[in-house]
Scaffold this motif. Sequence first.
Motif, PDB file in Angstrom:
ATOM      1  N   ASP A  13       0.851  -1.185   0.000  1.00  0.00           N
ATOM      2  CA  ASP A  13       0.000   0.000   0.000  1.00  0.00           C
ATOM      3  C   ASP A  13       0.888   1.237   0.000  1.00  0.00           C
ATOM      4  OD1 ASP A  13      -2.150   1.655   0.068  1.00  0.00           O
ATOM      5  OD2 ASP A  13      -2.932   0.981   2.001  1.00  0.00           O
ATOM      6  N   GLU A  14       0.979   1.898  -1.150  1.00  0.00           N
ATOM      7  CA  GLU A  14       1.806   3.092  -1.313  1.00  0.00           C
ATOM      8  C   GLU A  14       3.257   2.831  -0.893  1.00  0.00           C
ATOM      9  OE1 GLU A  14       0.625   5.583  -2.855  1.00  0.00           O
ATOM     10  OE2 GLU A  14      -1.530   5.243  -2.690  1.00  0.00           O
ATOM     11  N   PRO A  15       3.950   1.907  -1.578  1.00  0.00           N
ATOM     12  CA  PRO A  15       5.316   1.563  -1.147  1.00  0.00           C
ATOM     13  C   PRO A  15       6.306   2.707  -1.235  1.00  0.00           C
ATOM     14  CG  PRO A  15       4.830   0.613  -3.297  1.00  0.00           C
ATOM     15  CD  PRO A  15       3.541   1.138  -2.766  1.00  0.00           C
ATOM     16  N   THR A  16       6.007   3.730  -2.048  1.00  0.00           N
ATOM     17  CA  THR A  16       6.929   4.867  -2.154  1.00  0.00           C
ATOM     18  C   THR A  16       6.533   6.019  -1.240  1.00  0.00           C
ATOM     19  OG1 THR A  16       5.687   5.744  -4.049  1.00  0.00           O
ATOM     20  CG2 THR A  16       7.539   4.270  -4.524  1.00  0.00           C
ATOM     21  N   ASN A  17       5.560   5.788  -0.368  1.00  0.00           N
ATOM     22  CA  ASN A  17       5.119   6.826   0.566  1.00  0.00           C
ATOM     23  C   ASN A  17       6.296   7.299   1.426  1.00  0.00           C
ATOM     24  OD1 ASN A  17       3.113   8.429   1.684  1.00  0.00           O
ATOM     25  ND2 ASN A  17       2.537   6.942   3.229  1.00  0.00           N
ATOM     26  N   HIS A  18       6.457   8.608   1.562  1.00  0.00           N
ATOM     27  CA  HIS A  18       7.500   9.251   2.374  1.00  0.00           C
ATOM     28  C   HIS A  18       8.905   9.165   1.760  1.00  0.00           C
ATOM     29  CE1 HIS A  18       4.564   9.627   5.541  1.00  0.00           C
ATOM     30  NE2 HIS A  18       4.446   8.322   5.687  1.00  0.00           N
ATOM     31  N   LEU A  19       9.066   8.553   0.605  1.00  0.00           N
ATOM     32  CA  LEU A  19      10.407   8.350   0.058  1.00  0.00           C
ATOM     33  C   LEU A  19      10.819   9.507  -0.848  1.00  0.00           C
ATOM     34  CD1 LEU A  19      10.427   4.549  -0.868  1.00  0.00           C
ATOM     35  CD2 LEU A  19      10.997   5.653   1.303  1.00  0.00           C
ATOM     36  N   ASP A  20      12.112   9.847  -0.799  1.00  0.00           N
ATOM     37  CA  ASP A  20      12.644  10.823  -1.741  1.00  0.00           C
ATOM     38  C   ASP A  20      12.795  10.165  -3.114  1.00  0.00           C
ATOM     39  OD1 ASP A  20      15.090   9.337  -1.723  1.00  0.00           O
ATOM     40  OD2 ASP A  20      15.767  10.458   0.026  1.00  0.00           O
ATOM     41  N   LEU A  21      13.121  10.958  -4.131  1.00  0.00           N
ATOM     42  CA  LEU A  21      13.149  10.441  -5.501  1.00  0.00           C
ATOM     43  C   LEU A  21      14.123   9.279  -5.662  1.00  0.00           C
ATOM     44  CD1 LEU A  21      12.969  13.717  -7.663  1.00  0.00           C
ATOM     45  CD2 LEU A  21      11.220  11.926  -7.441  1.00  0.00           C
ATOM     46  N   HIS A  22      15.304   9.398  -5.079  1.00  0.00           N
ATOM     47  CA  HIS A  22      16.302   8.333  -5.209  1.00  0.00           C
ATOM     48  C   HIS A  22      15.769   7.016  -4.661  1.00  0.00           C
ATOM     49  CE1 HIS A  22      20.095   6.160  -5.021  1.00  0.00           C
ATOM     50  NE2 HIS A  22      19.884   5.953  -3.737  1.00  0.00           N
ATOM     51  N   HIS A  23      15.169   7.063  -3.484  1.00  0.00           N
ATOM     52  CA  HIS A  23      14.688   5.828  -2.875  1.00  0.00           C
ATOM     53  C   HIS A  23      13.389   5.343  -3.519  1.00  0.00           C
ATOM     54  CE1 HIS A  23      17.482   6.955   0.521  1.00  0.00           C
ATOM     55  NE2 HIS A  23      17.804   5.720   0.259  1.00  0.00           N
ATOM     56  N   GLN A  24      12.588   6.243  -4.098  1.00  0.00           N
ATOM     57  CA  GLN A  24      11.437   5.790  -4.875  1.00  0.00           C
ATOM     58  C   GLN A  24      11.886   4.896  -6.014  1.00  0.00           C
ATOM     59  OE1 GLN A  24       8.869   8.878  -6.330  1.00  0.00           O
ATOM     60  NE2 GLN A  24       8.608   9.838  -4.325  1.00  0.00           N
ATOM     61  N   VAL A  25      12.875   5.360  -6.769  1.00  0.00           N
ATOM     62  CA  VAL A  25      13.378   4.579  -7.897  1.00  0.00           C
ATOM     63  C   VAL A  25      14.003   3.276  -7.412  1.00  0.00           C
ATOM     64  CG1 VAL A  25      15.053   4.543  -9.784  1.00  0.00           C
ATOM     65  CG2 VAL A  25      13.708   6.602  -9.352  1.00  0.00           C
ATOM     66  N   ALA A  26      14.768   3.336  -6.332  1.00  0.00           N
ATOM     67  CA  ALA A  26      15.409   2.128  -5.809  1.00  0.00           C
ATOM     68  C   ALA A  26      14.382   1.084  -5.386  1.00  0.00           C
ATOM     69  CB  ALA A  26      16.325   2.492  -4.637  1.00  0.00           C
TER      70      ALA A  26
END
Length: 256
Positions: free
Chosen positions: A164-177
């Motif tokens: 559920d929203e795995p990229t929630n709170h993540l910056d761009l670098h960690h979203q891509v990772a």
Amino acid sequence: MEPLQTRQLVIDIPGRAKGSPLNLTVEAGQVWGVLGPNGAGKTTLLHTLAGLRPPRGGEVCLGEHSLTALGRRNLARQLGLVFQDRQDGFPATVLETALIGRHPWLSPWQMETGDDVDRARSALQALDVAHLEDRLVSTLSGGERQRVSIATLLTQNPDTWLLDEPTNHLDLHHQVAVMQLLKRQADTGRAIFMCLHDLNLAARWCDHLLLLYPNGDACWGPASQMLVPSALEALYNQKLITVEADGAPVFVPAKR
């Protein structure tokens, strides 16, 4: 791996009189994205697929077996869930939290083995939080907590991942990772099924999409068939401009 299937599934949304029955099959190697505005039922659907919430109608199956017929330990070995937000009820370190993912694989009162600890540390390394293993989870930032949650699921190692929203709170670098990690898991035979708010992440990384409309309607299929501006504009009640970048469509909200 047993495919995750919904059979005439209608999720239970309070105050909503109807909903489209869902007949989905999520296969090994697929990356599904669930898109829809706030209140469309994305989180409710995910909790229903995990067996945490009863549906209004229909059923959820792993292979030919209904979730209701599977014991919780057996189910947790096949299916795992990352919540959008988590509450840390007890003080625990990052490593102790990641080791929770091994509980379905241990007998009652069995202690984690060295192999379990190695798995957890490897997962923390993959999510770039290994240096935090001795920190209390309650002291972490939102993005660090999110990566620990995904590392816990990686430690659990189920066949089907619900996020559920795995990229929630993540910056761009960690979203891509994180999206790259999920794609790698699919490439090794896992099934990924996640709710997303970011339409462009879904367009770039998902091969199948489920669109949930506020009135209960739904449509689903290969991403190439779902990424139609008219369908997405109706989904979000927002005019979109479509461009292409790096071989993938990019959707930009138009000025009203």
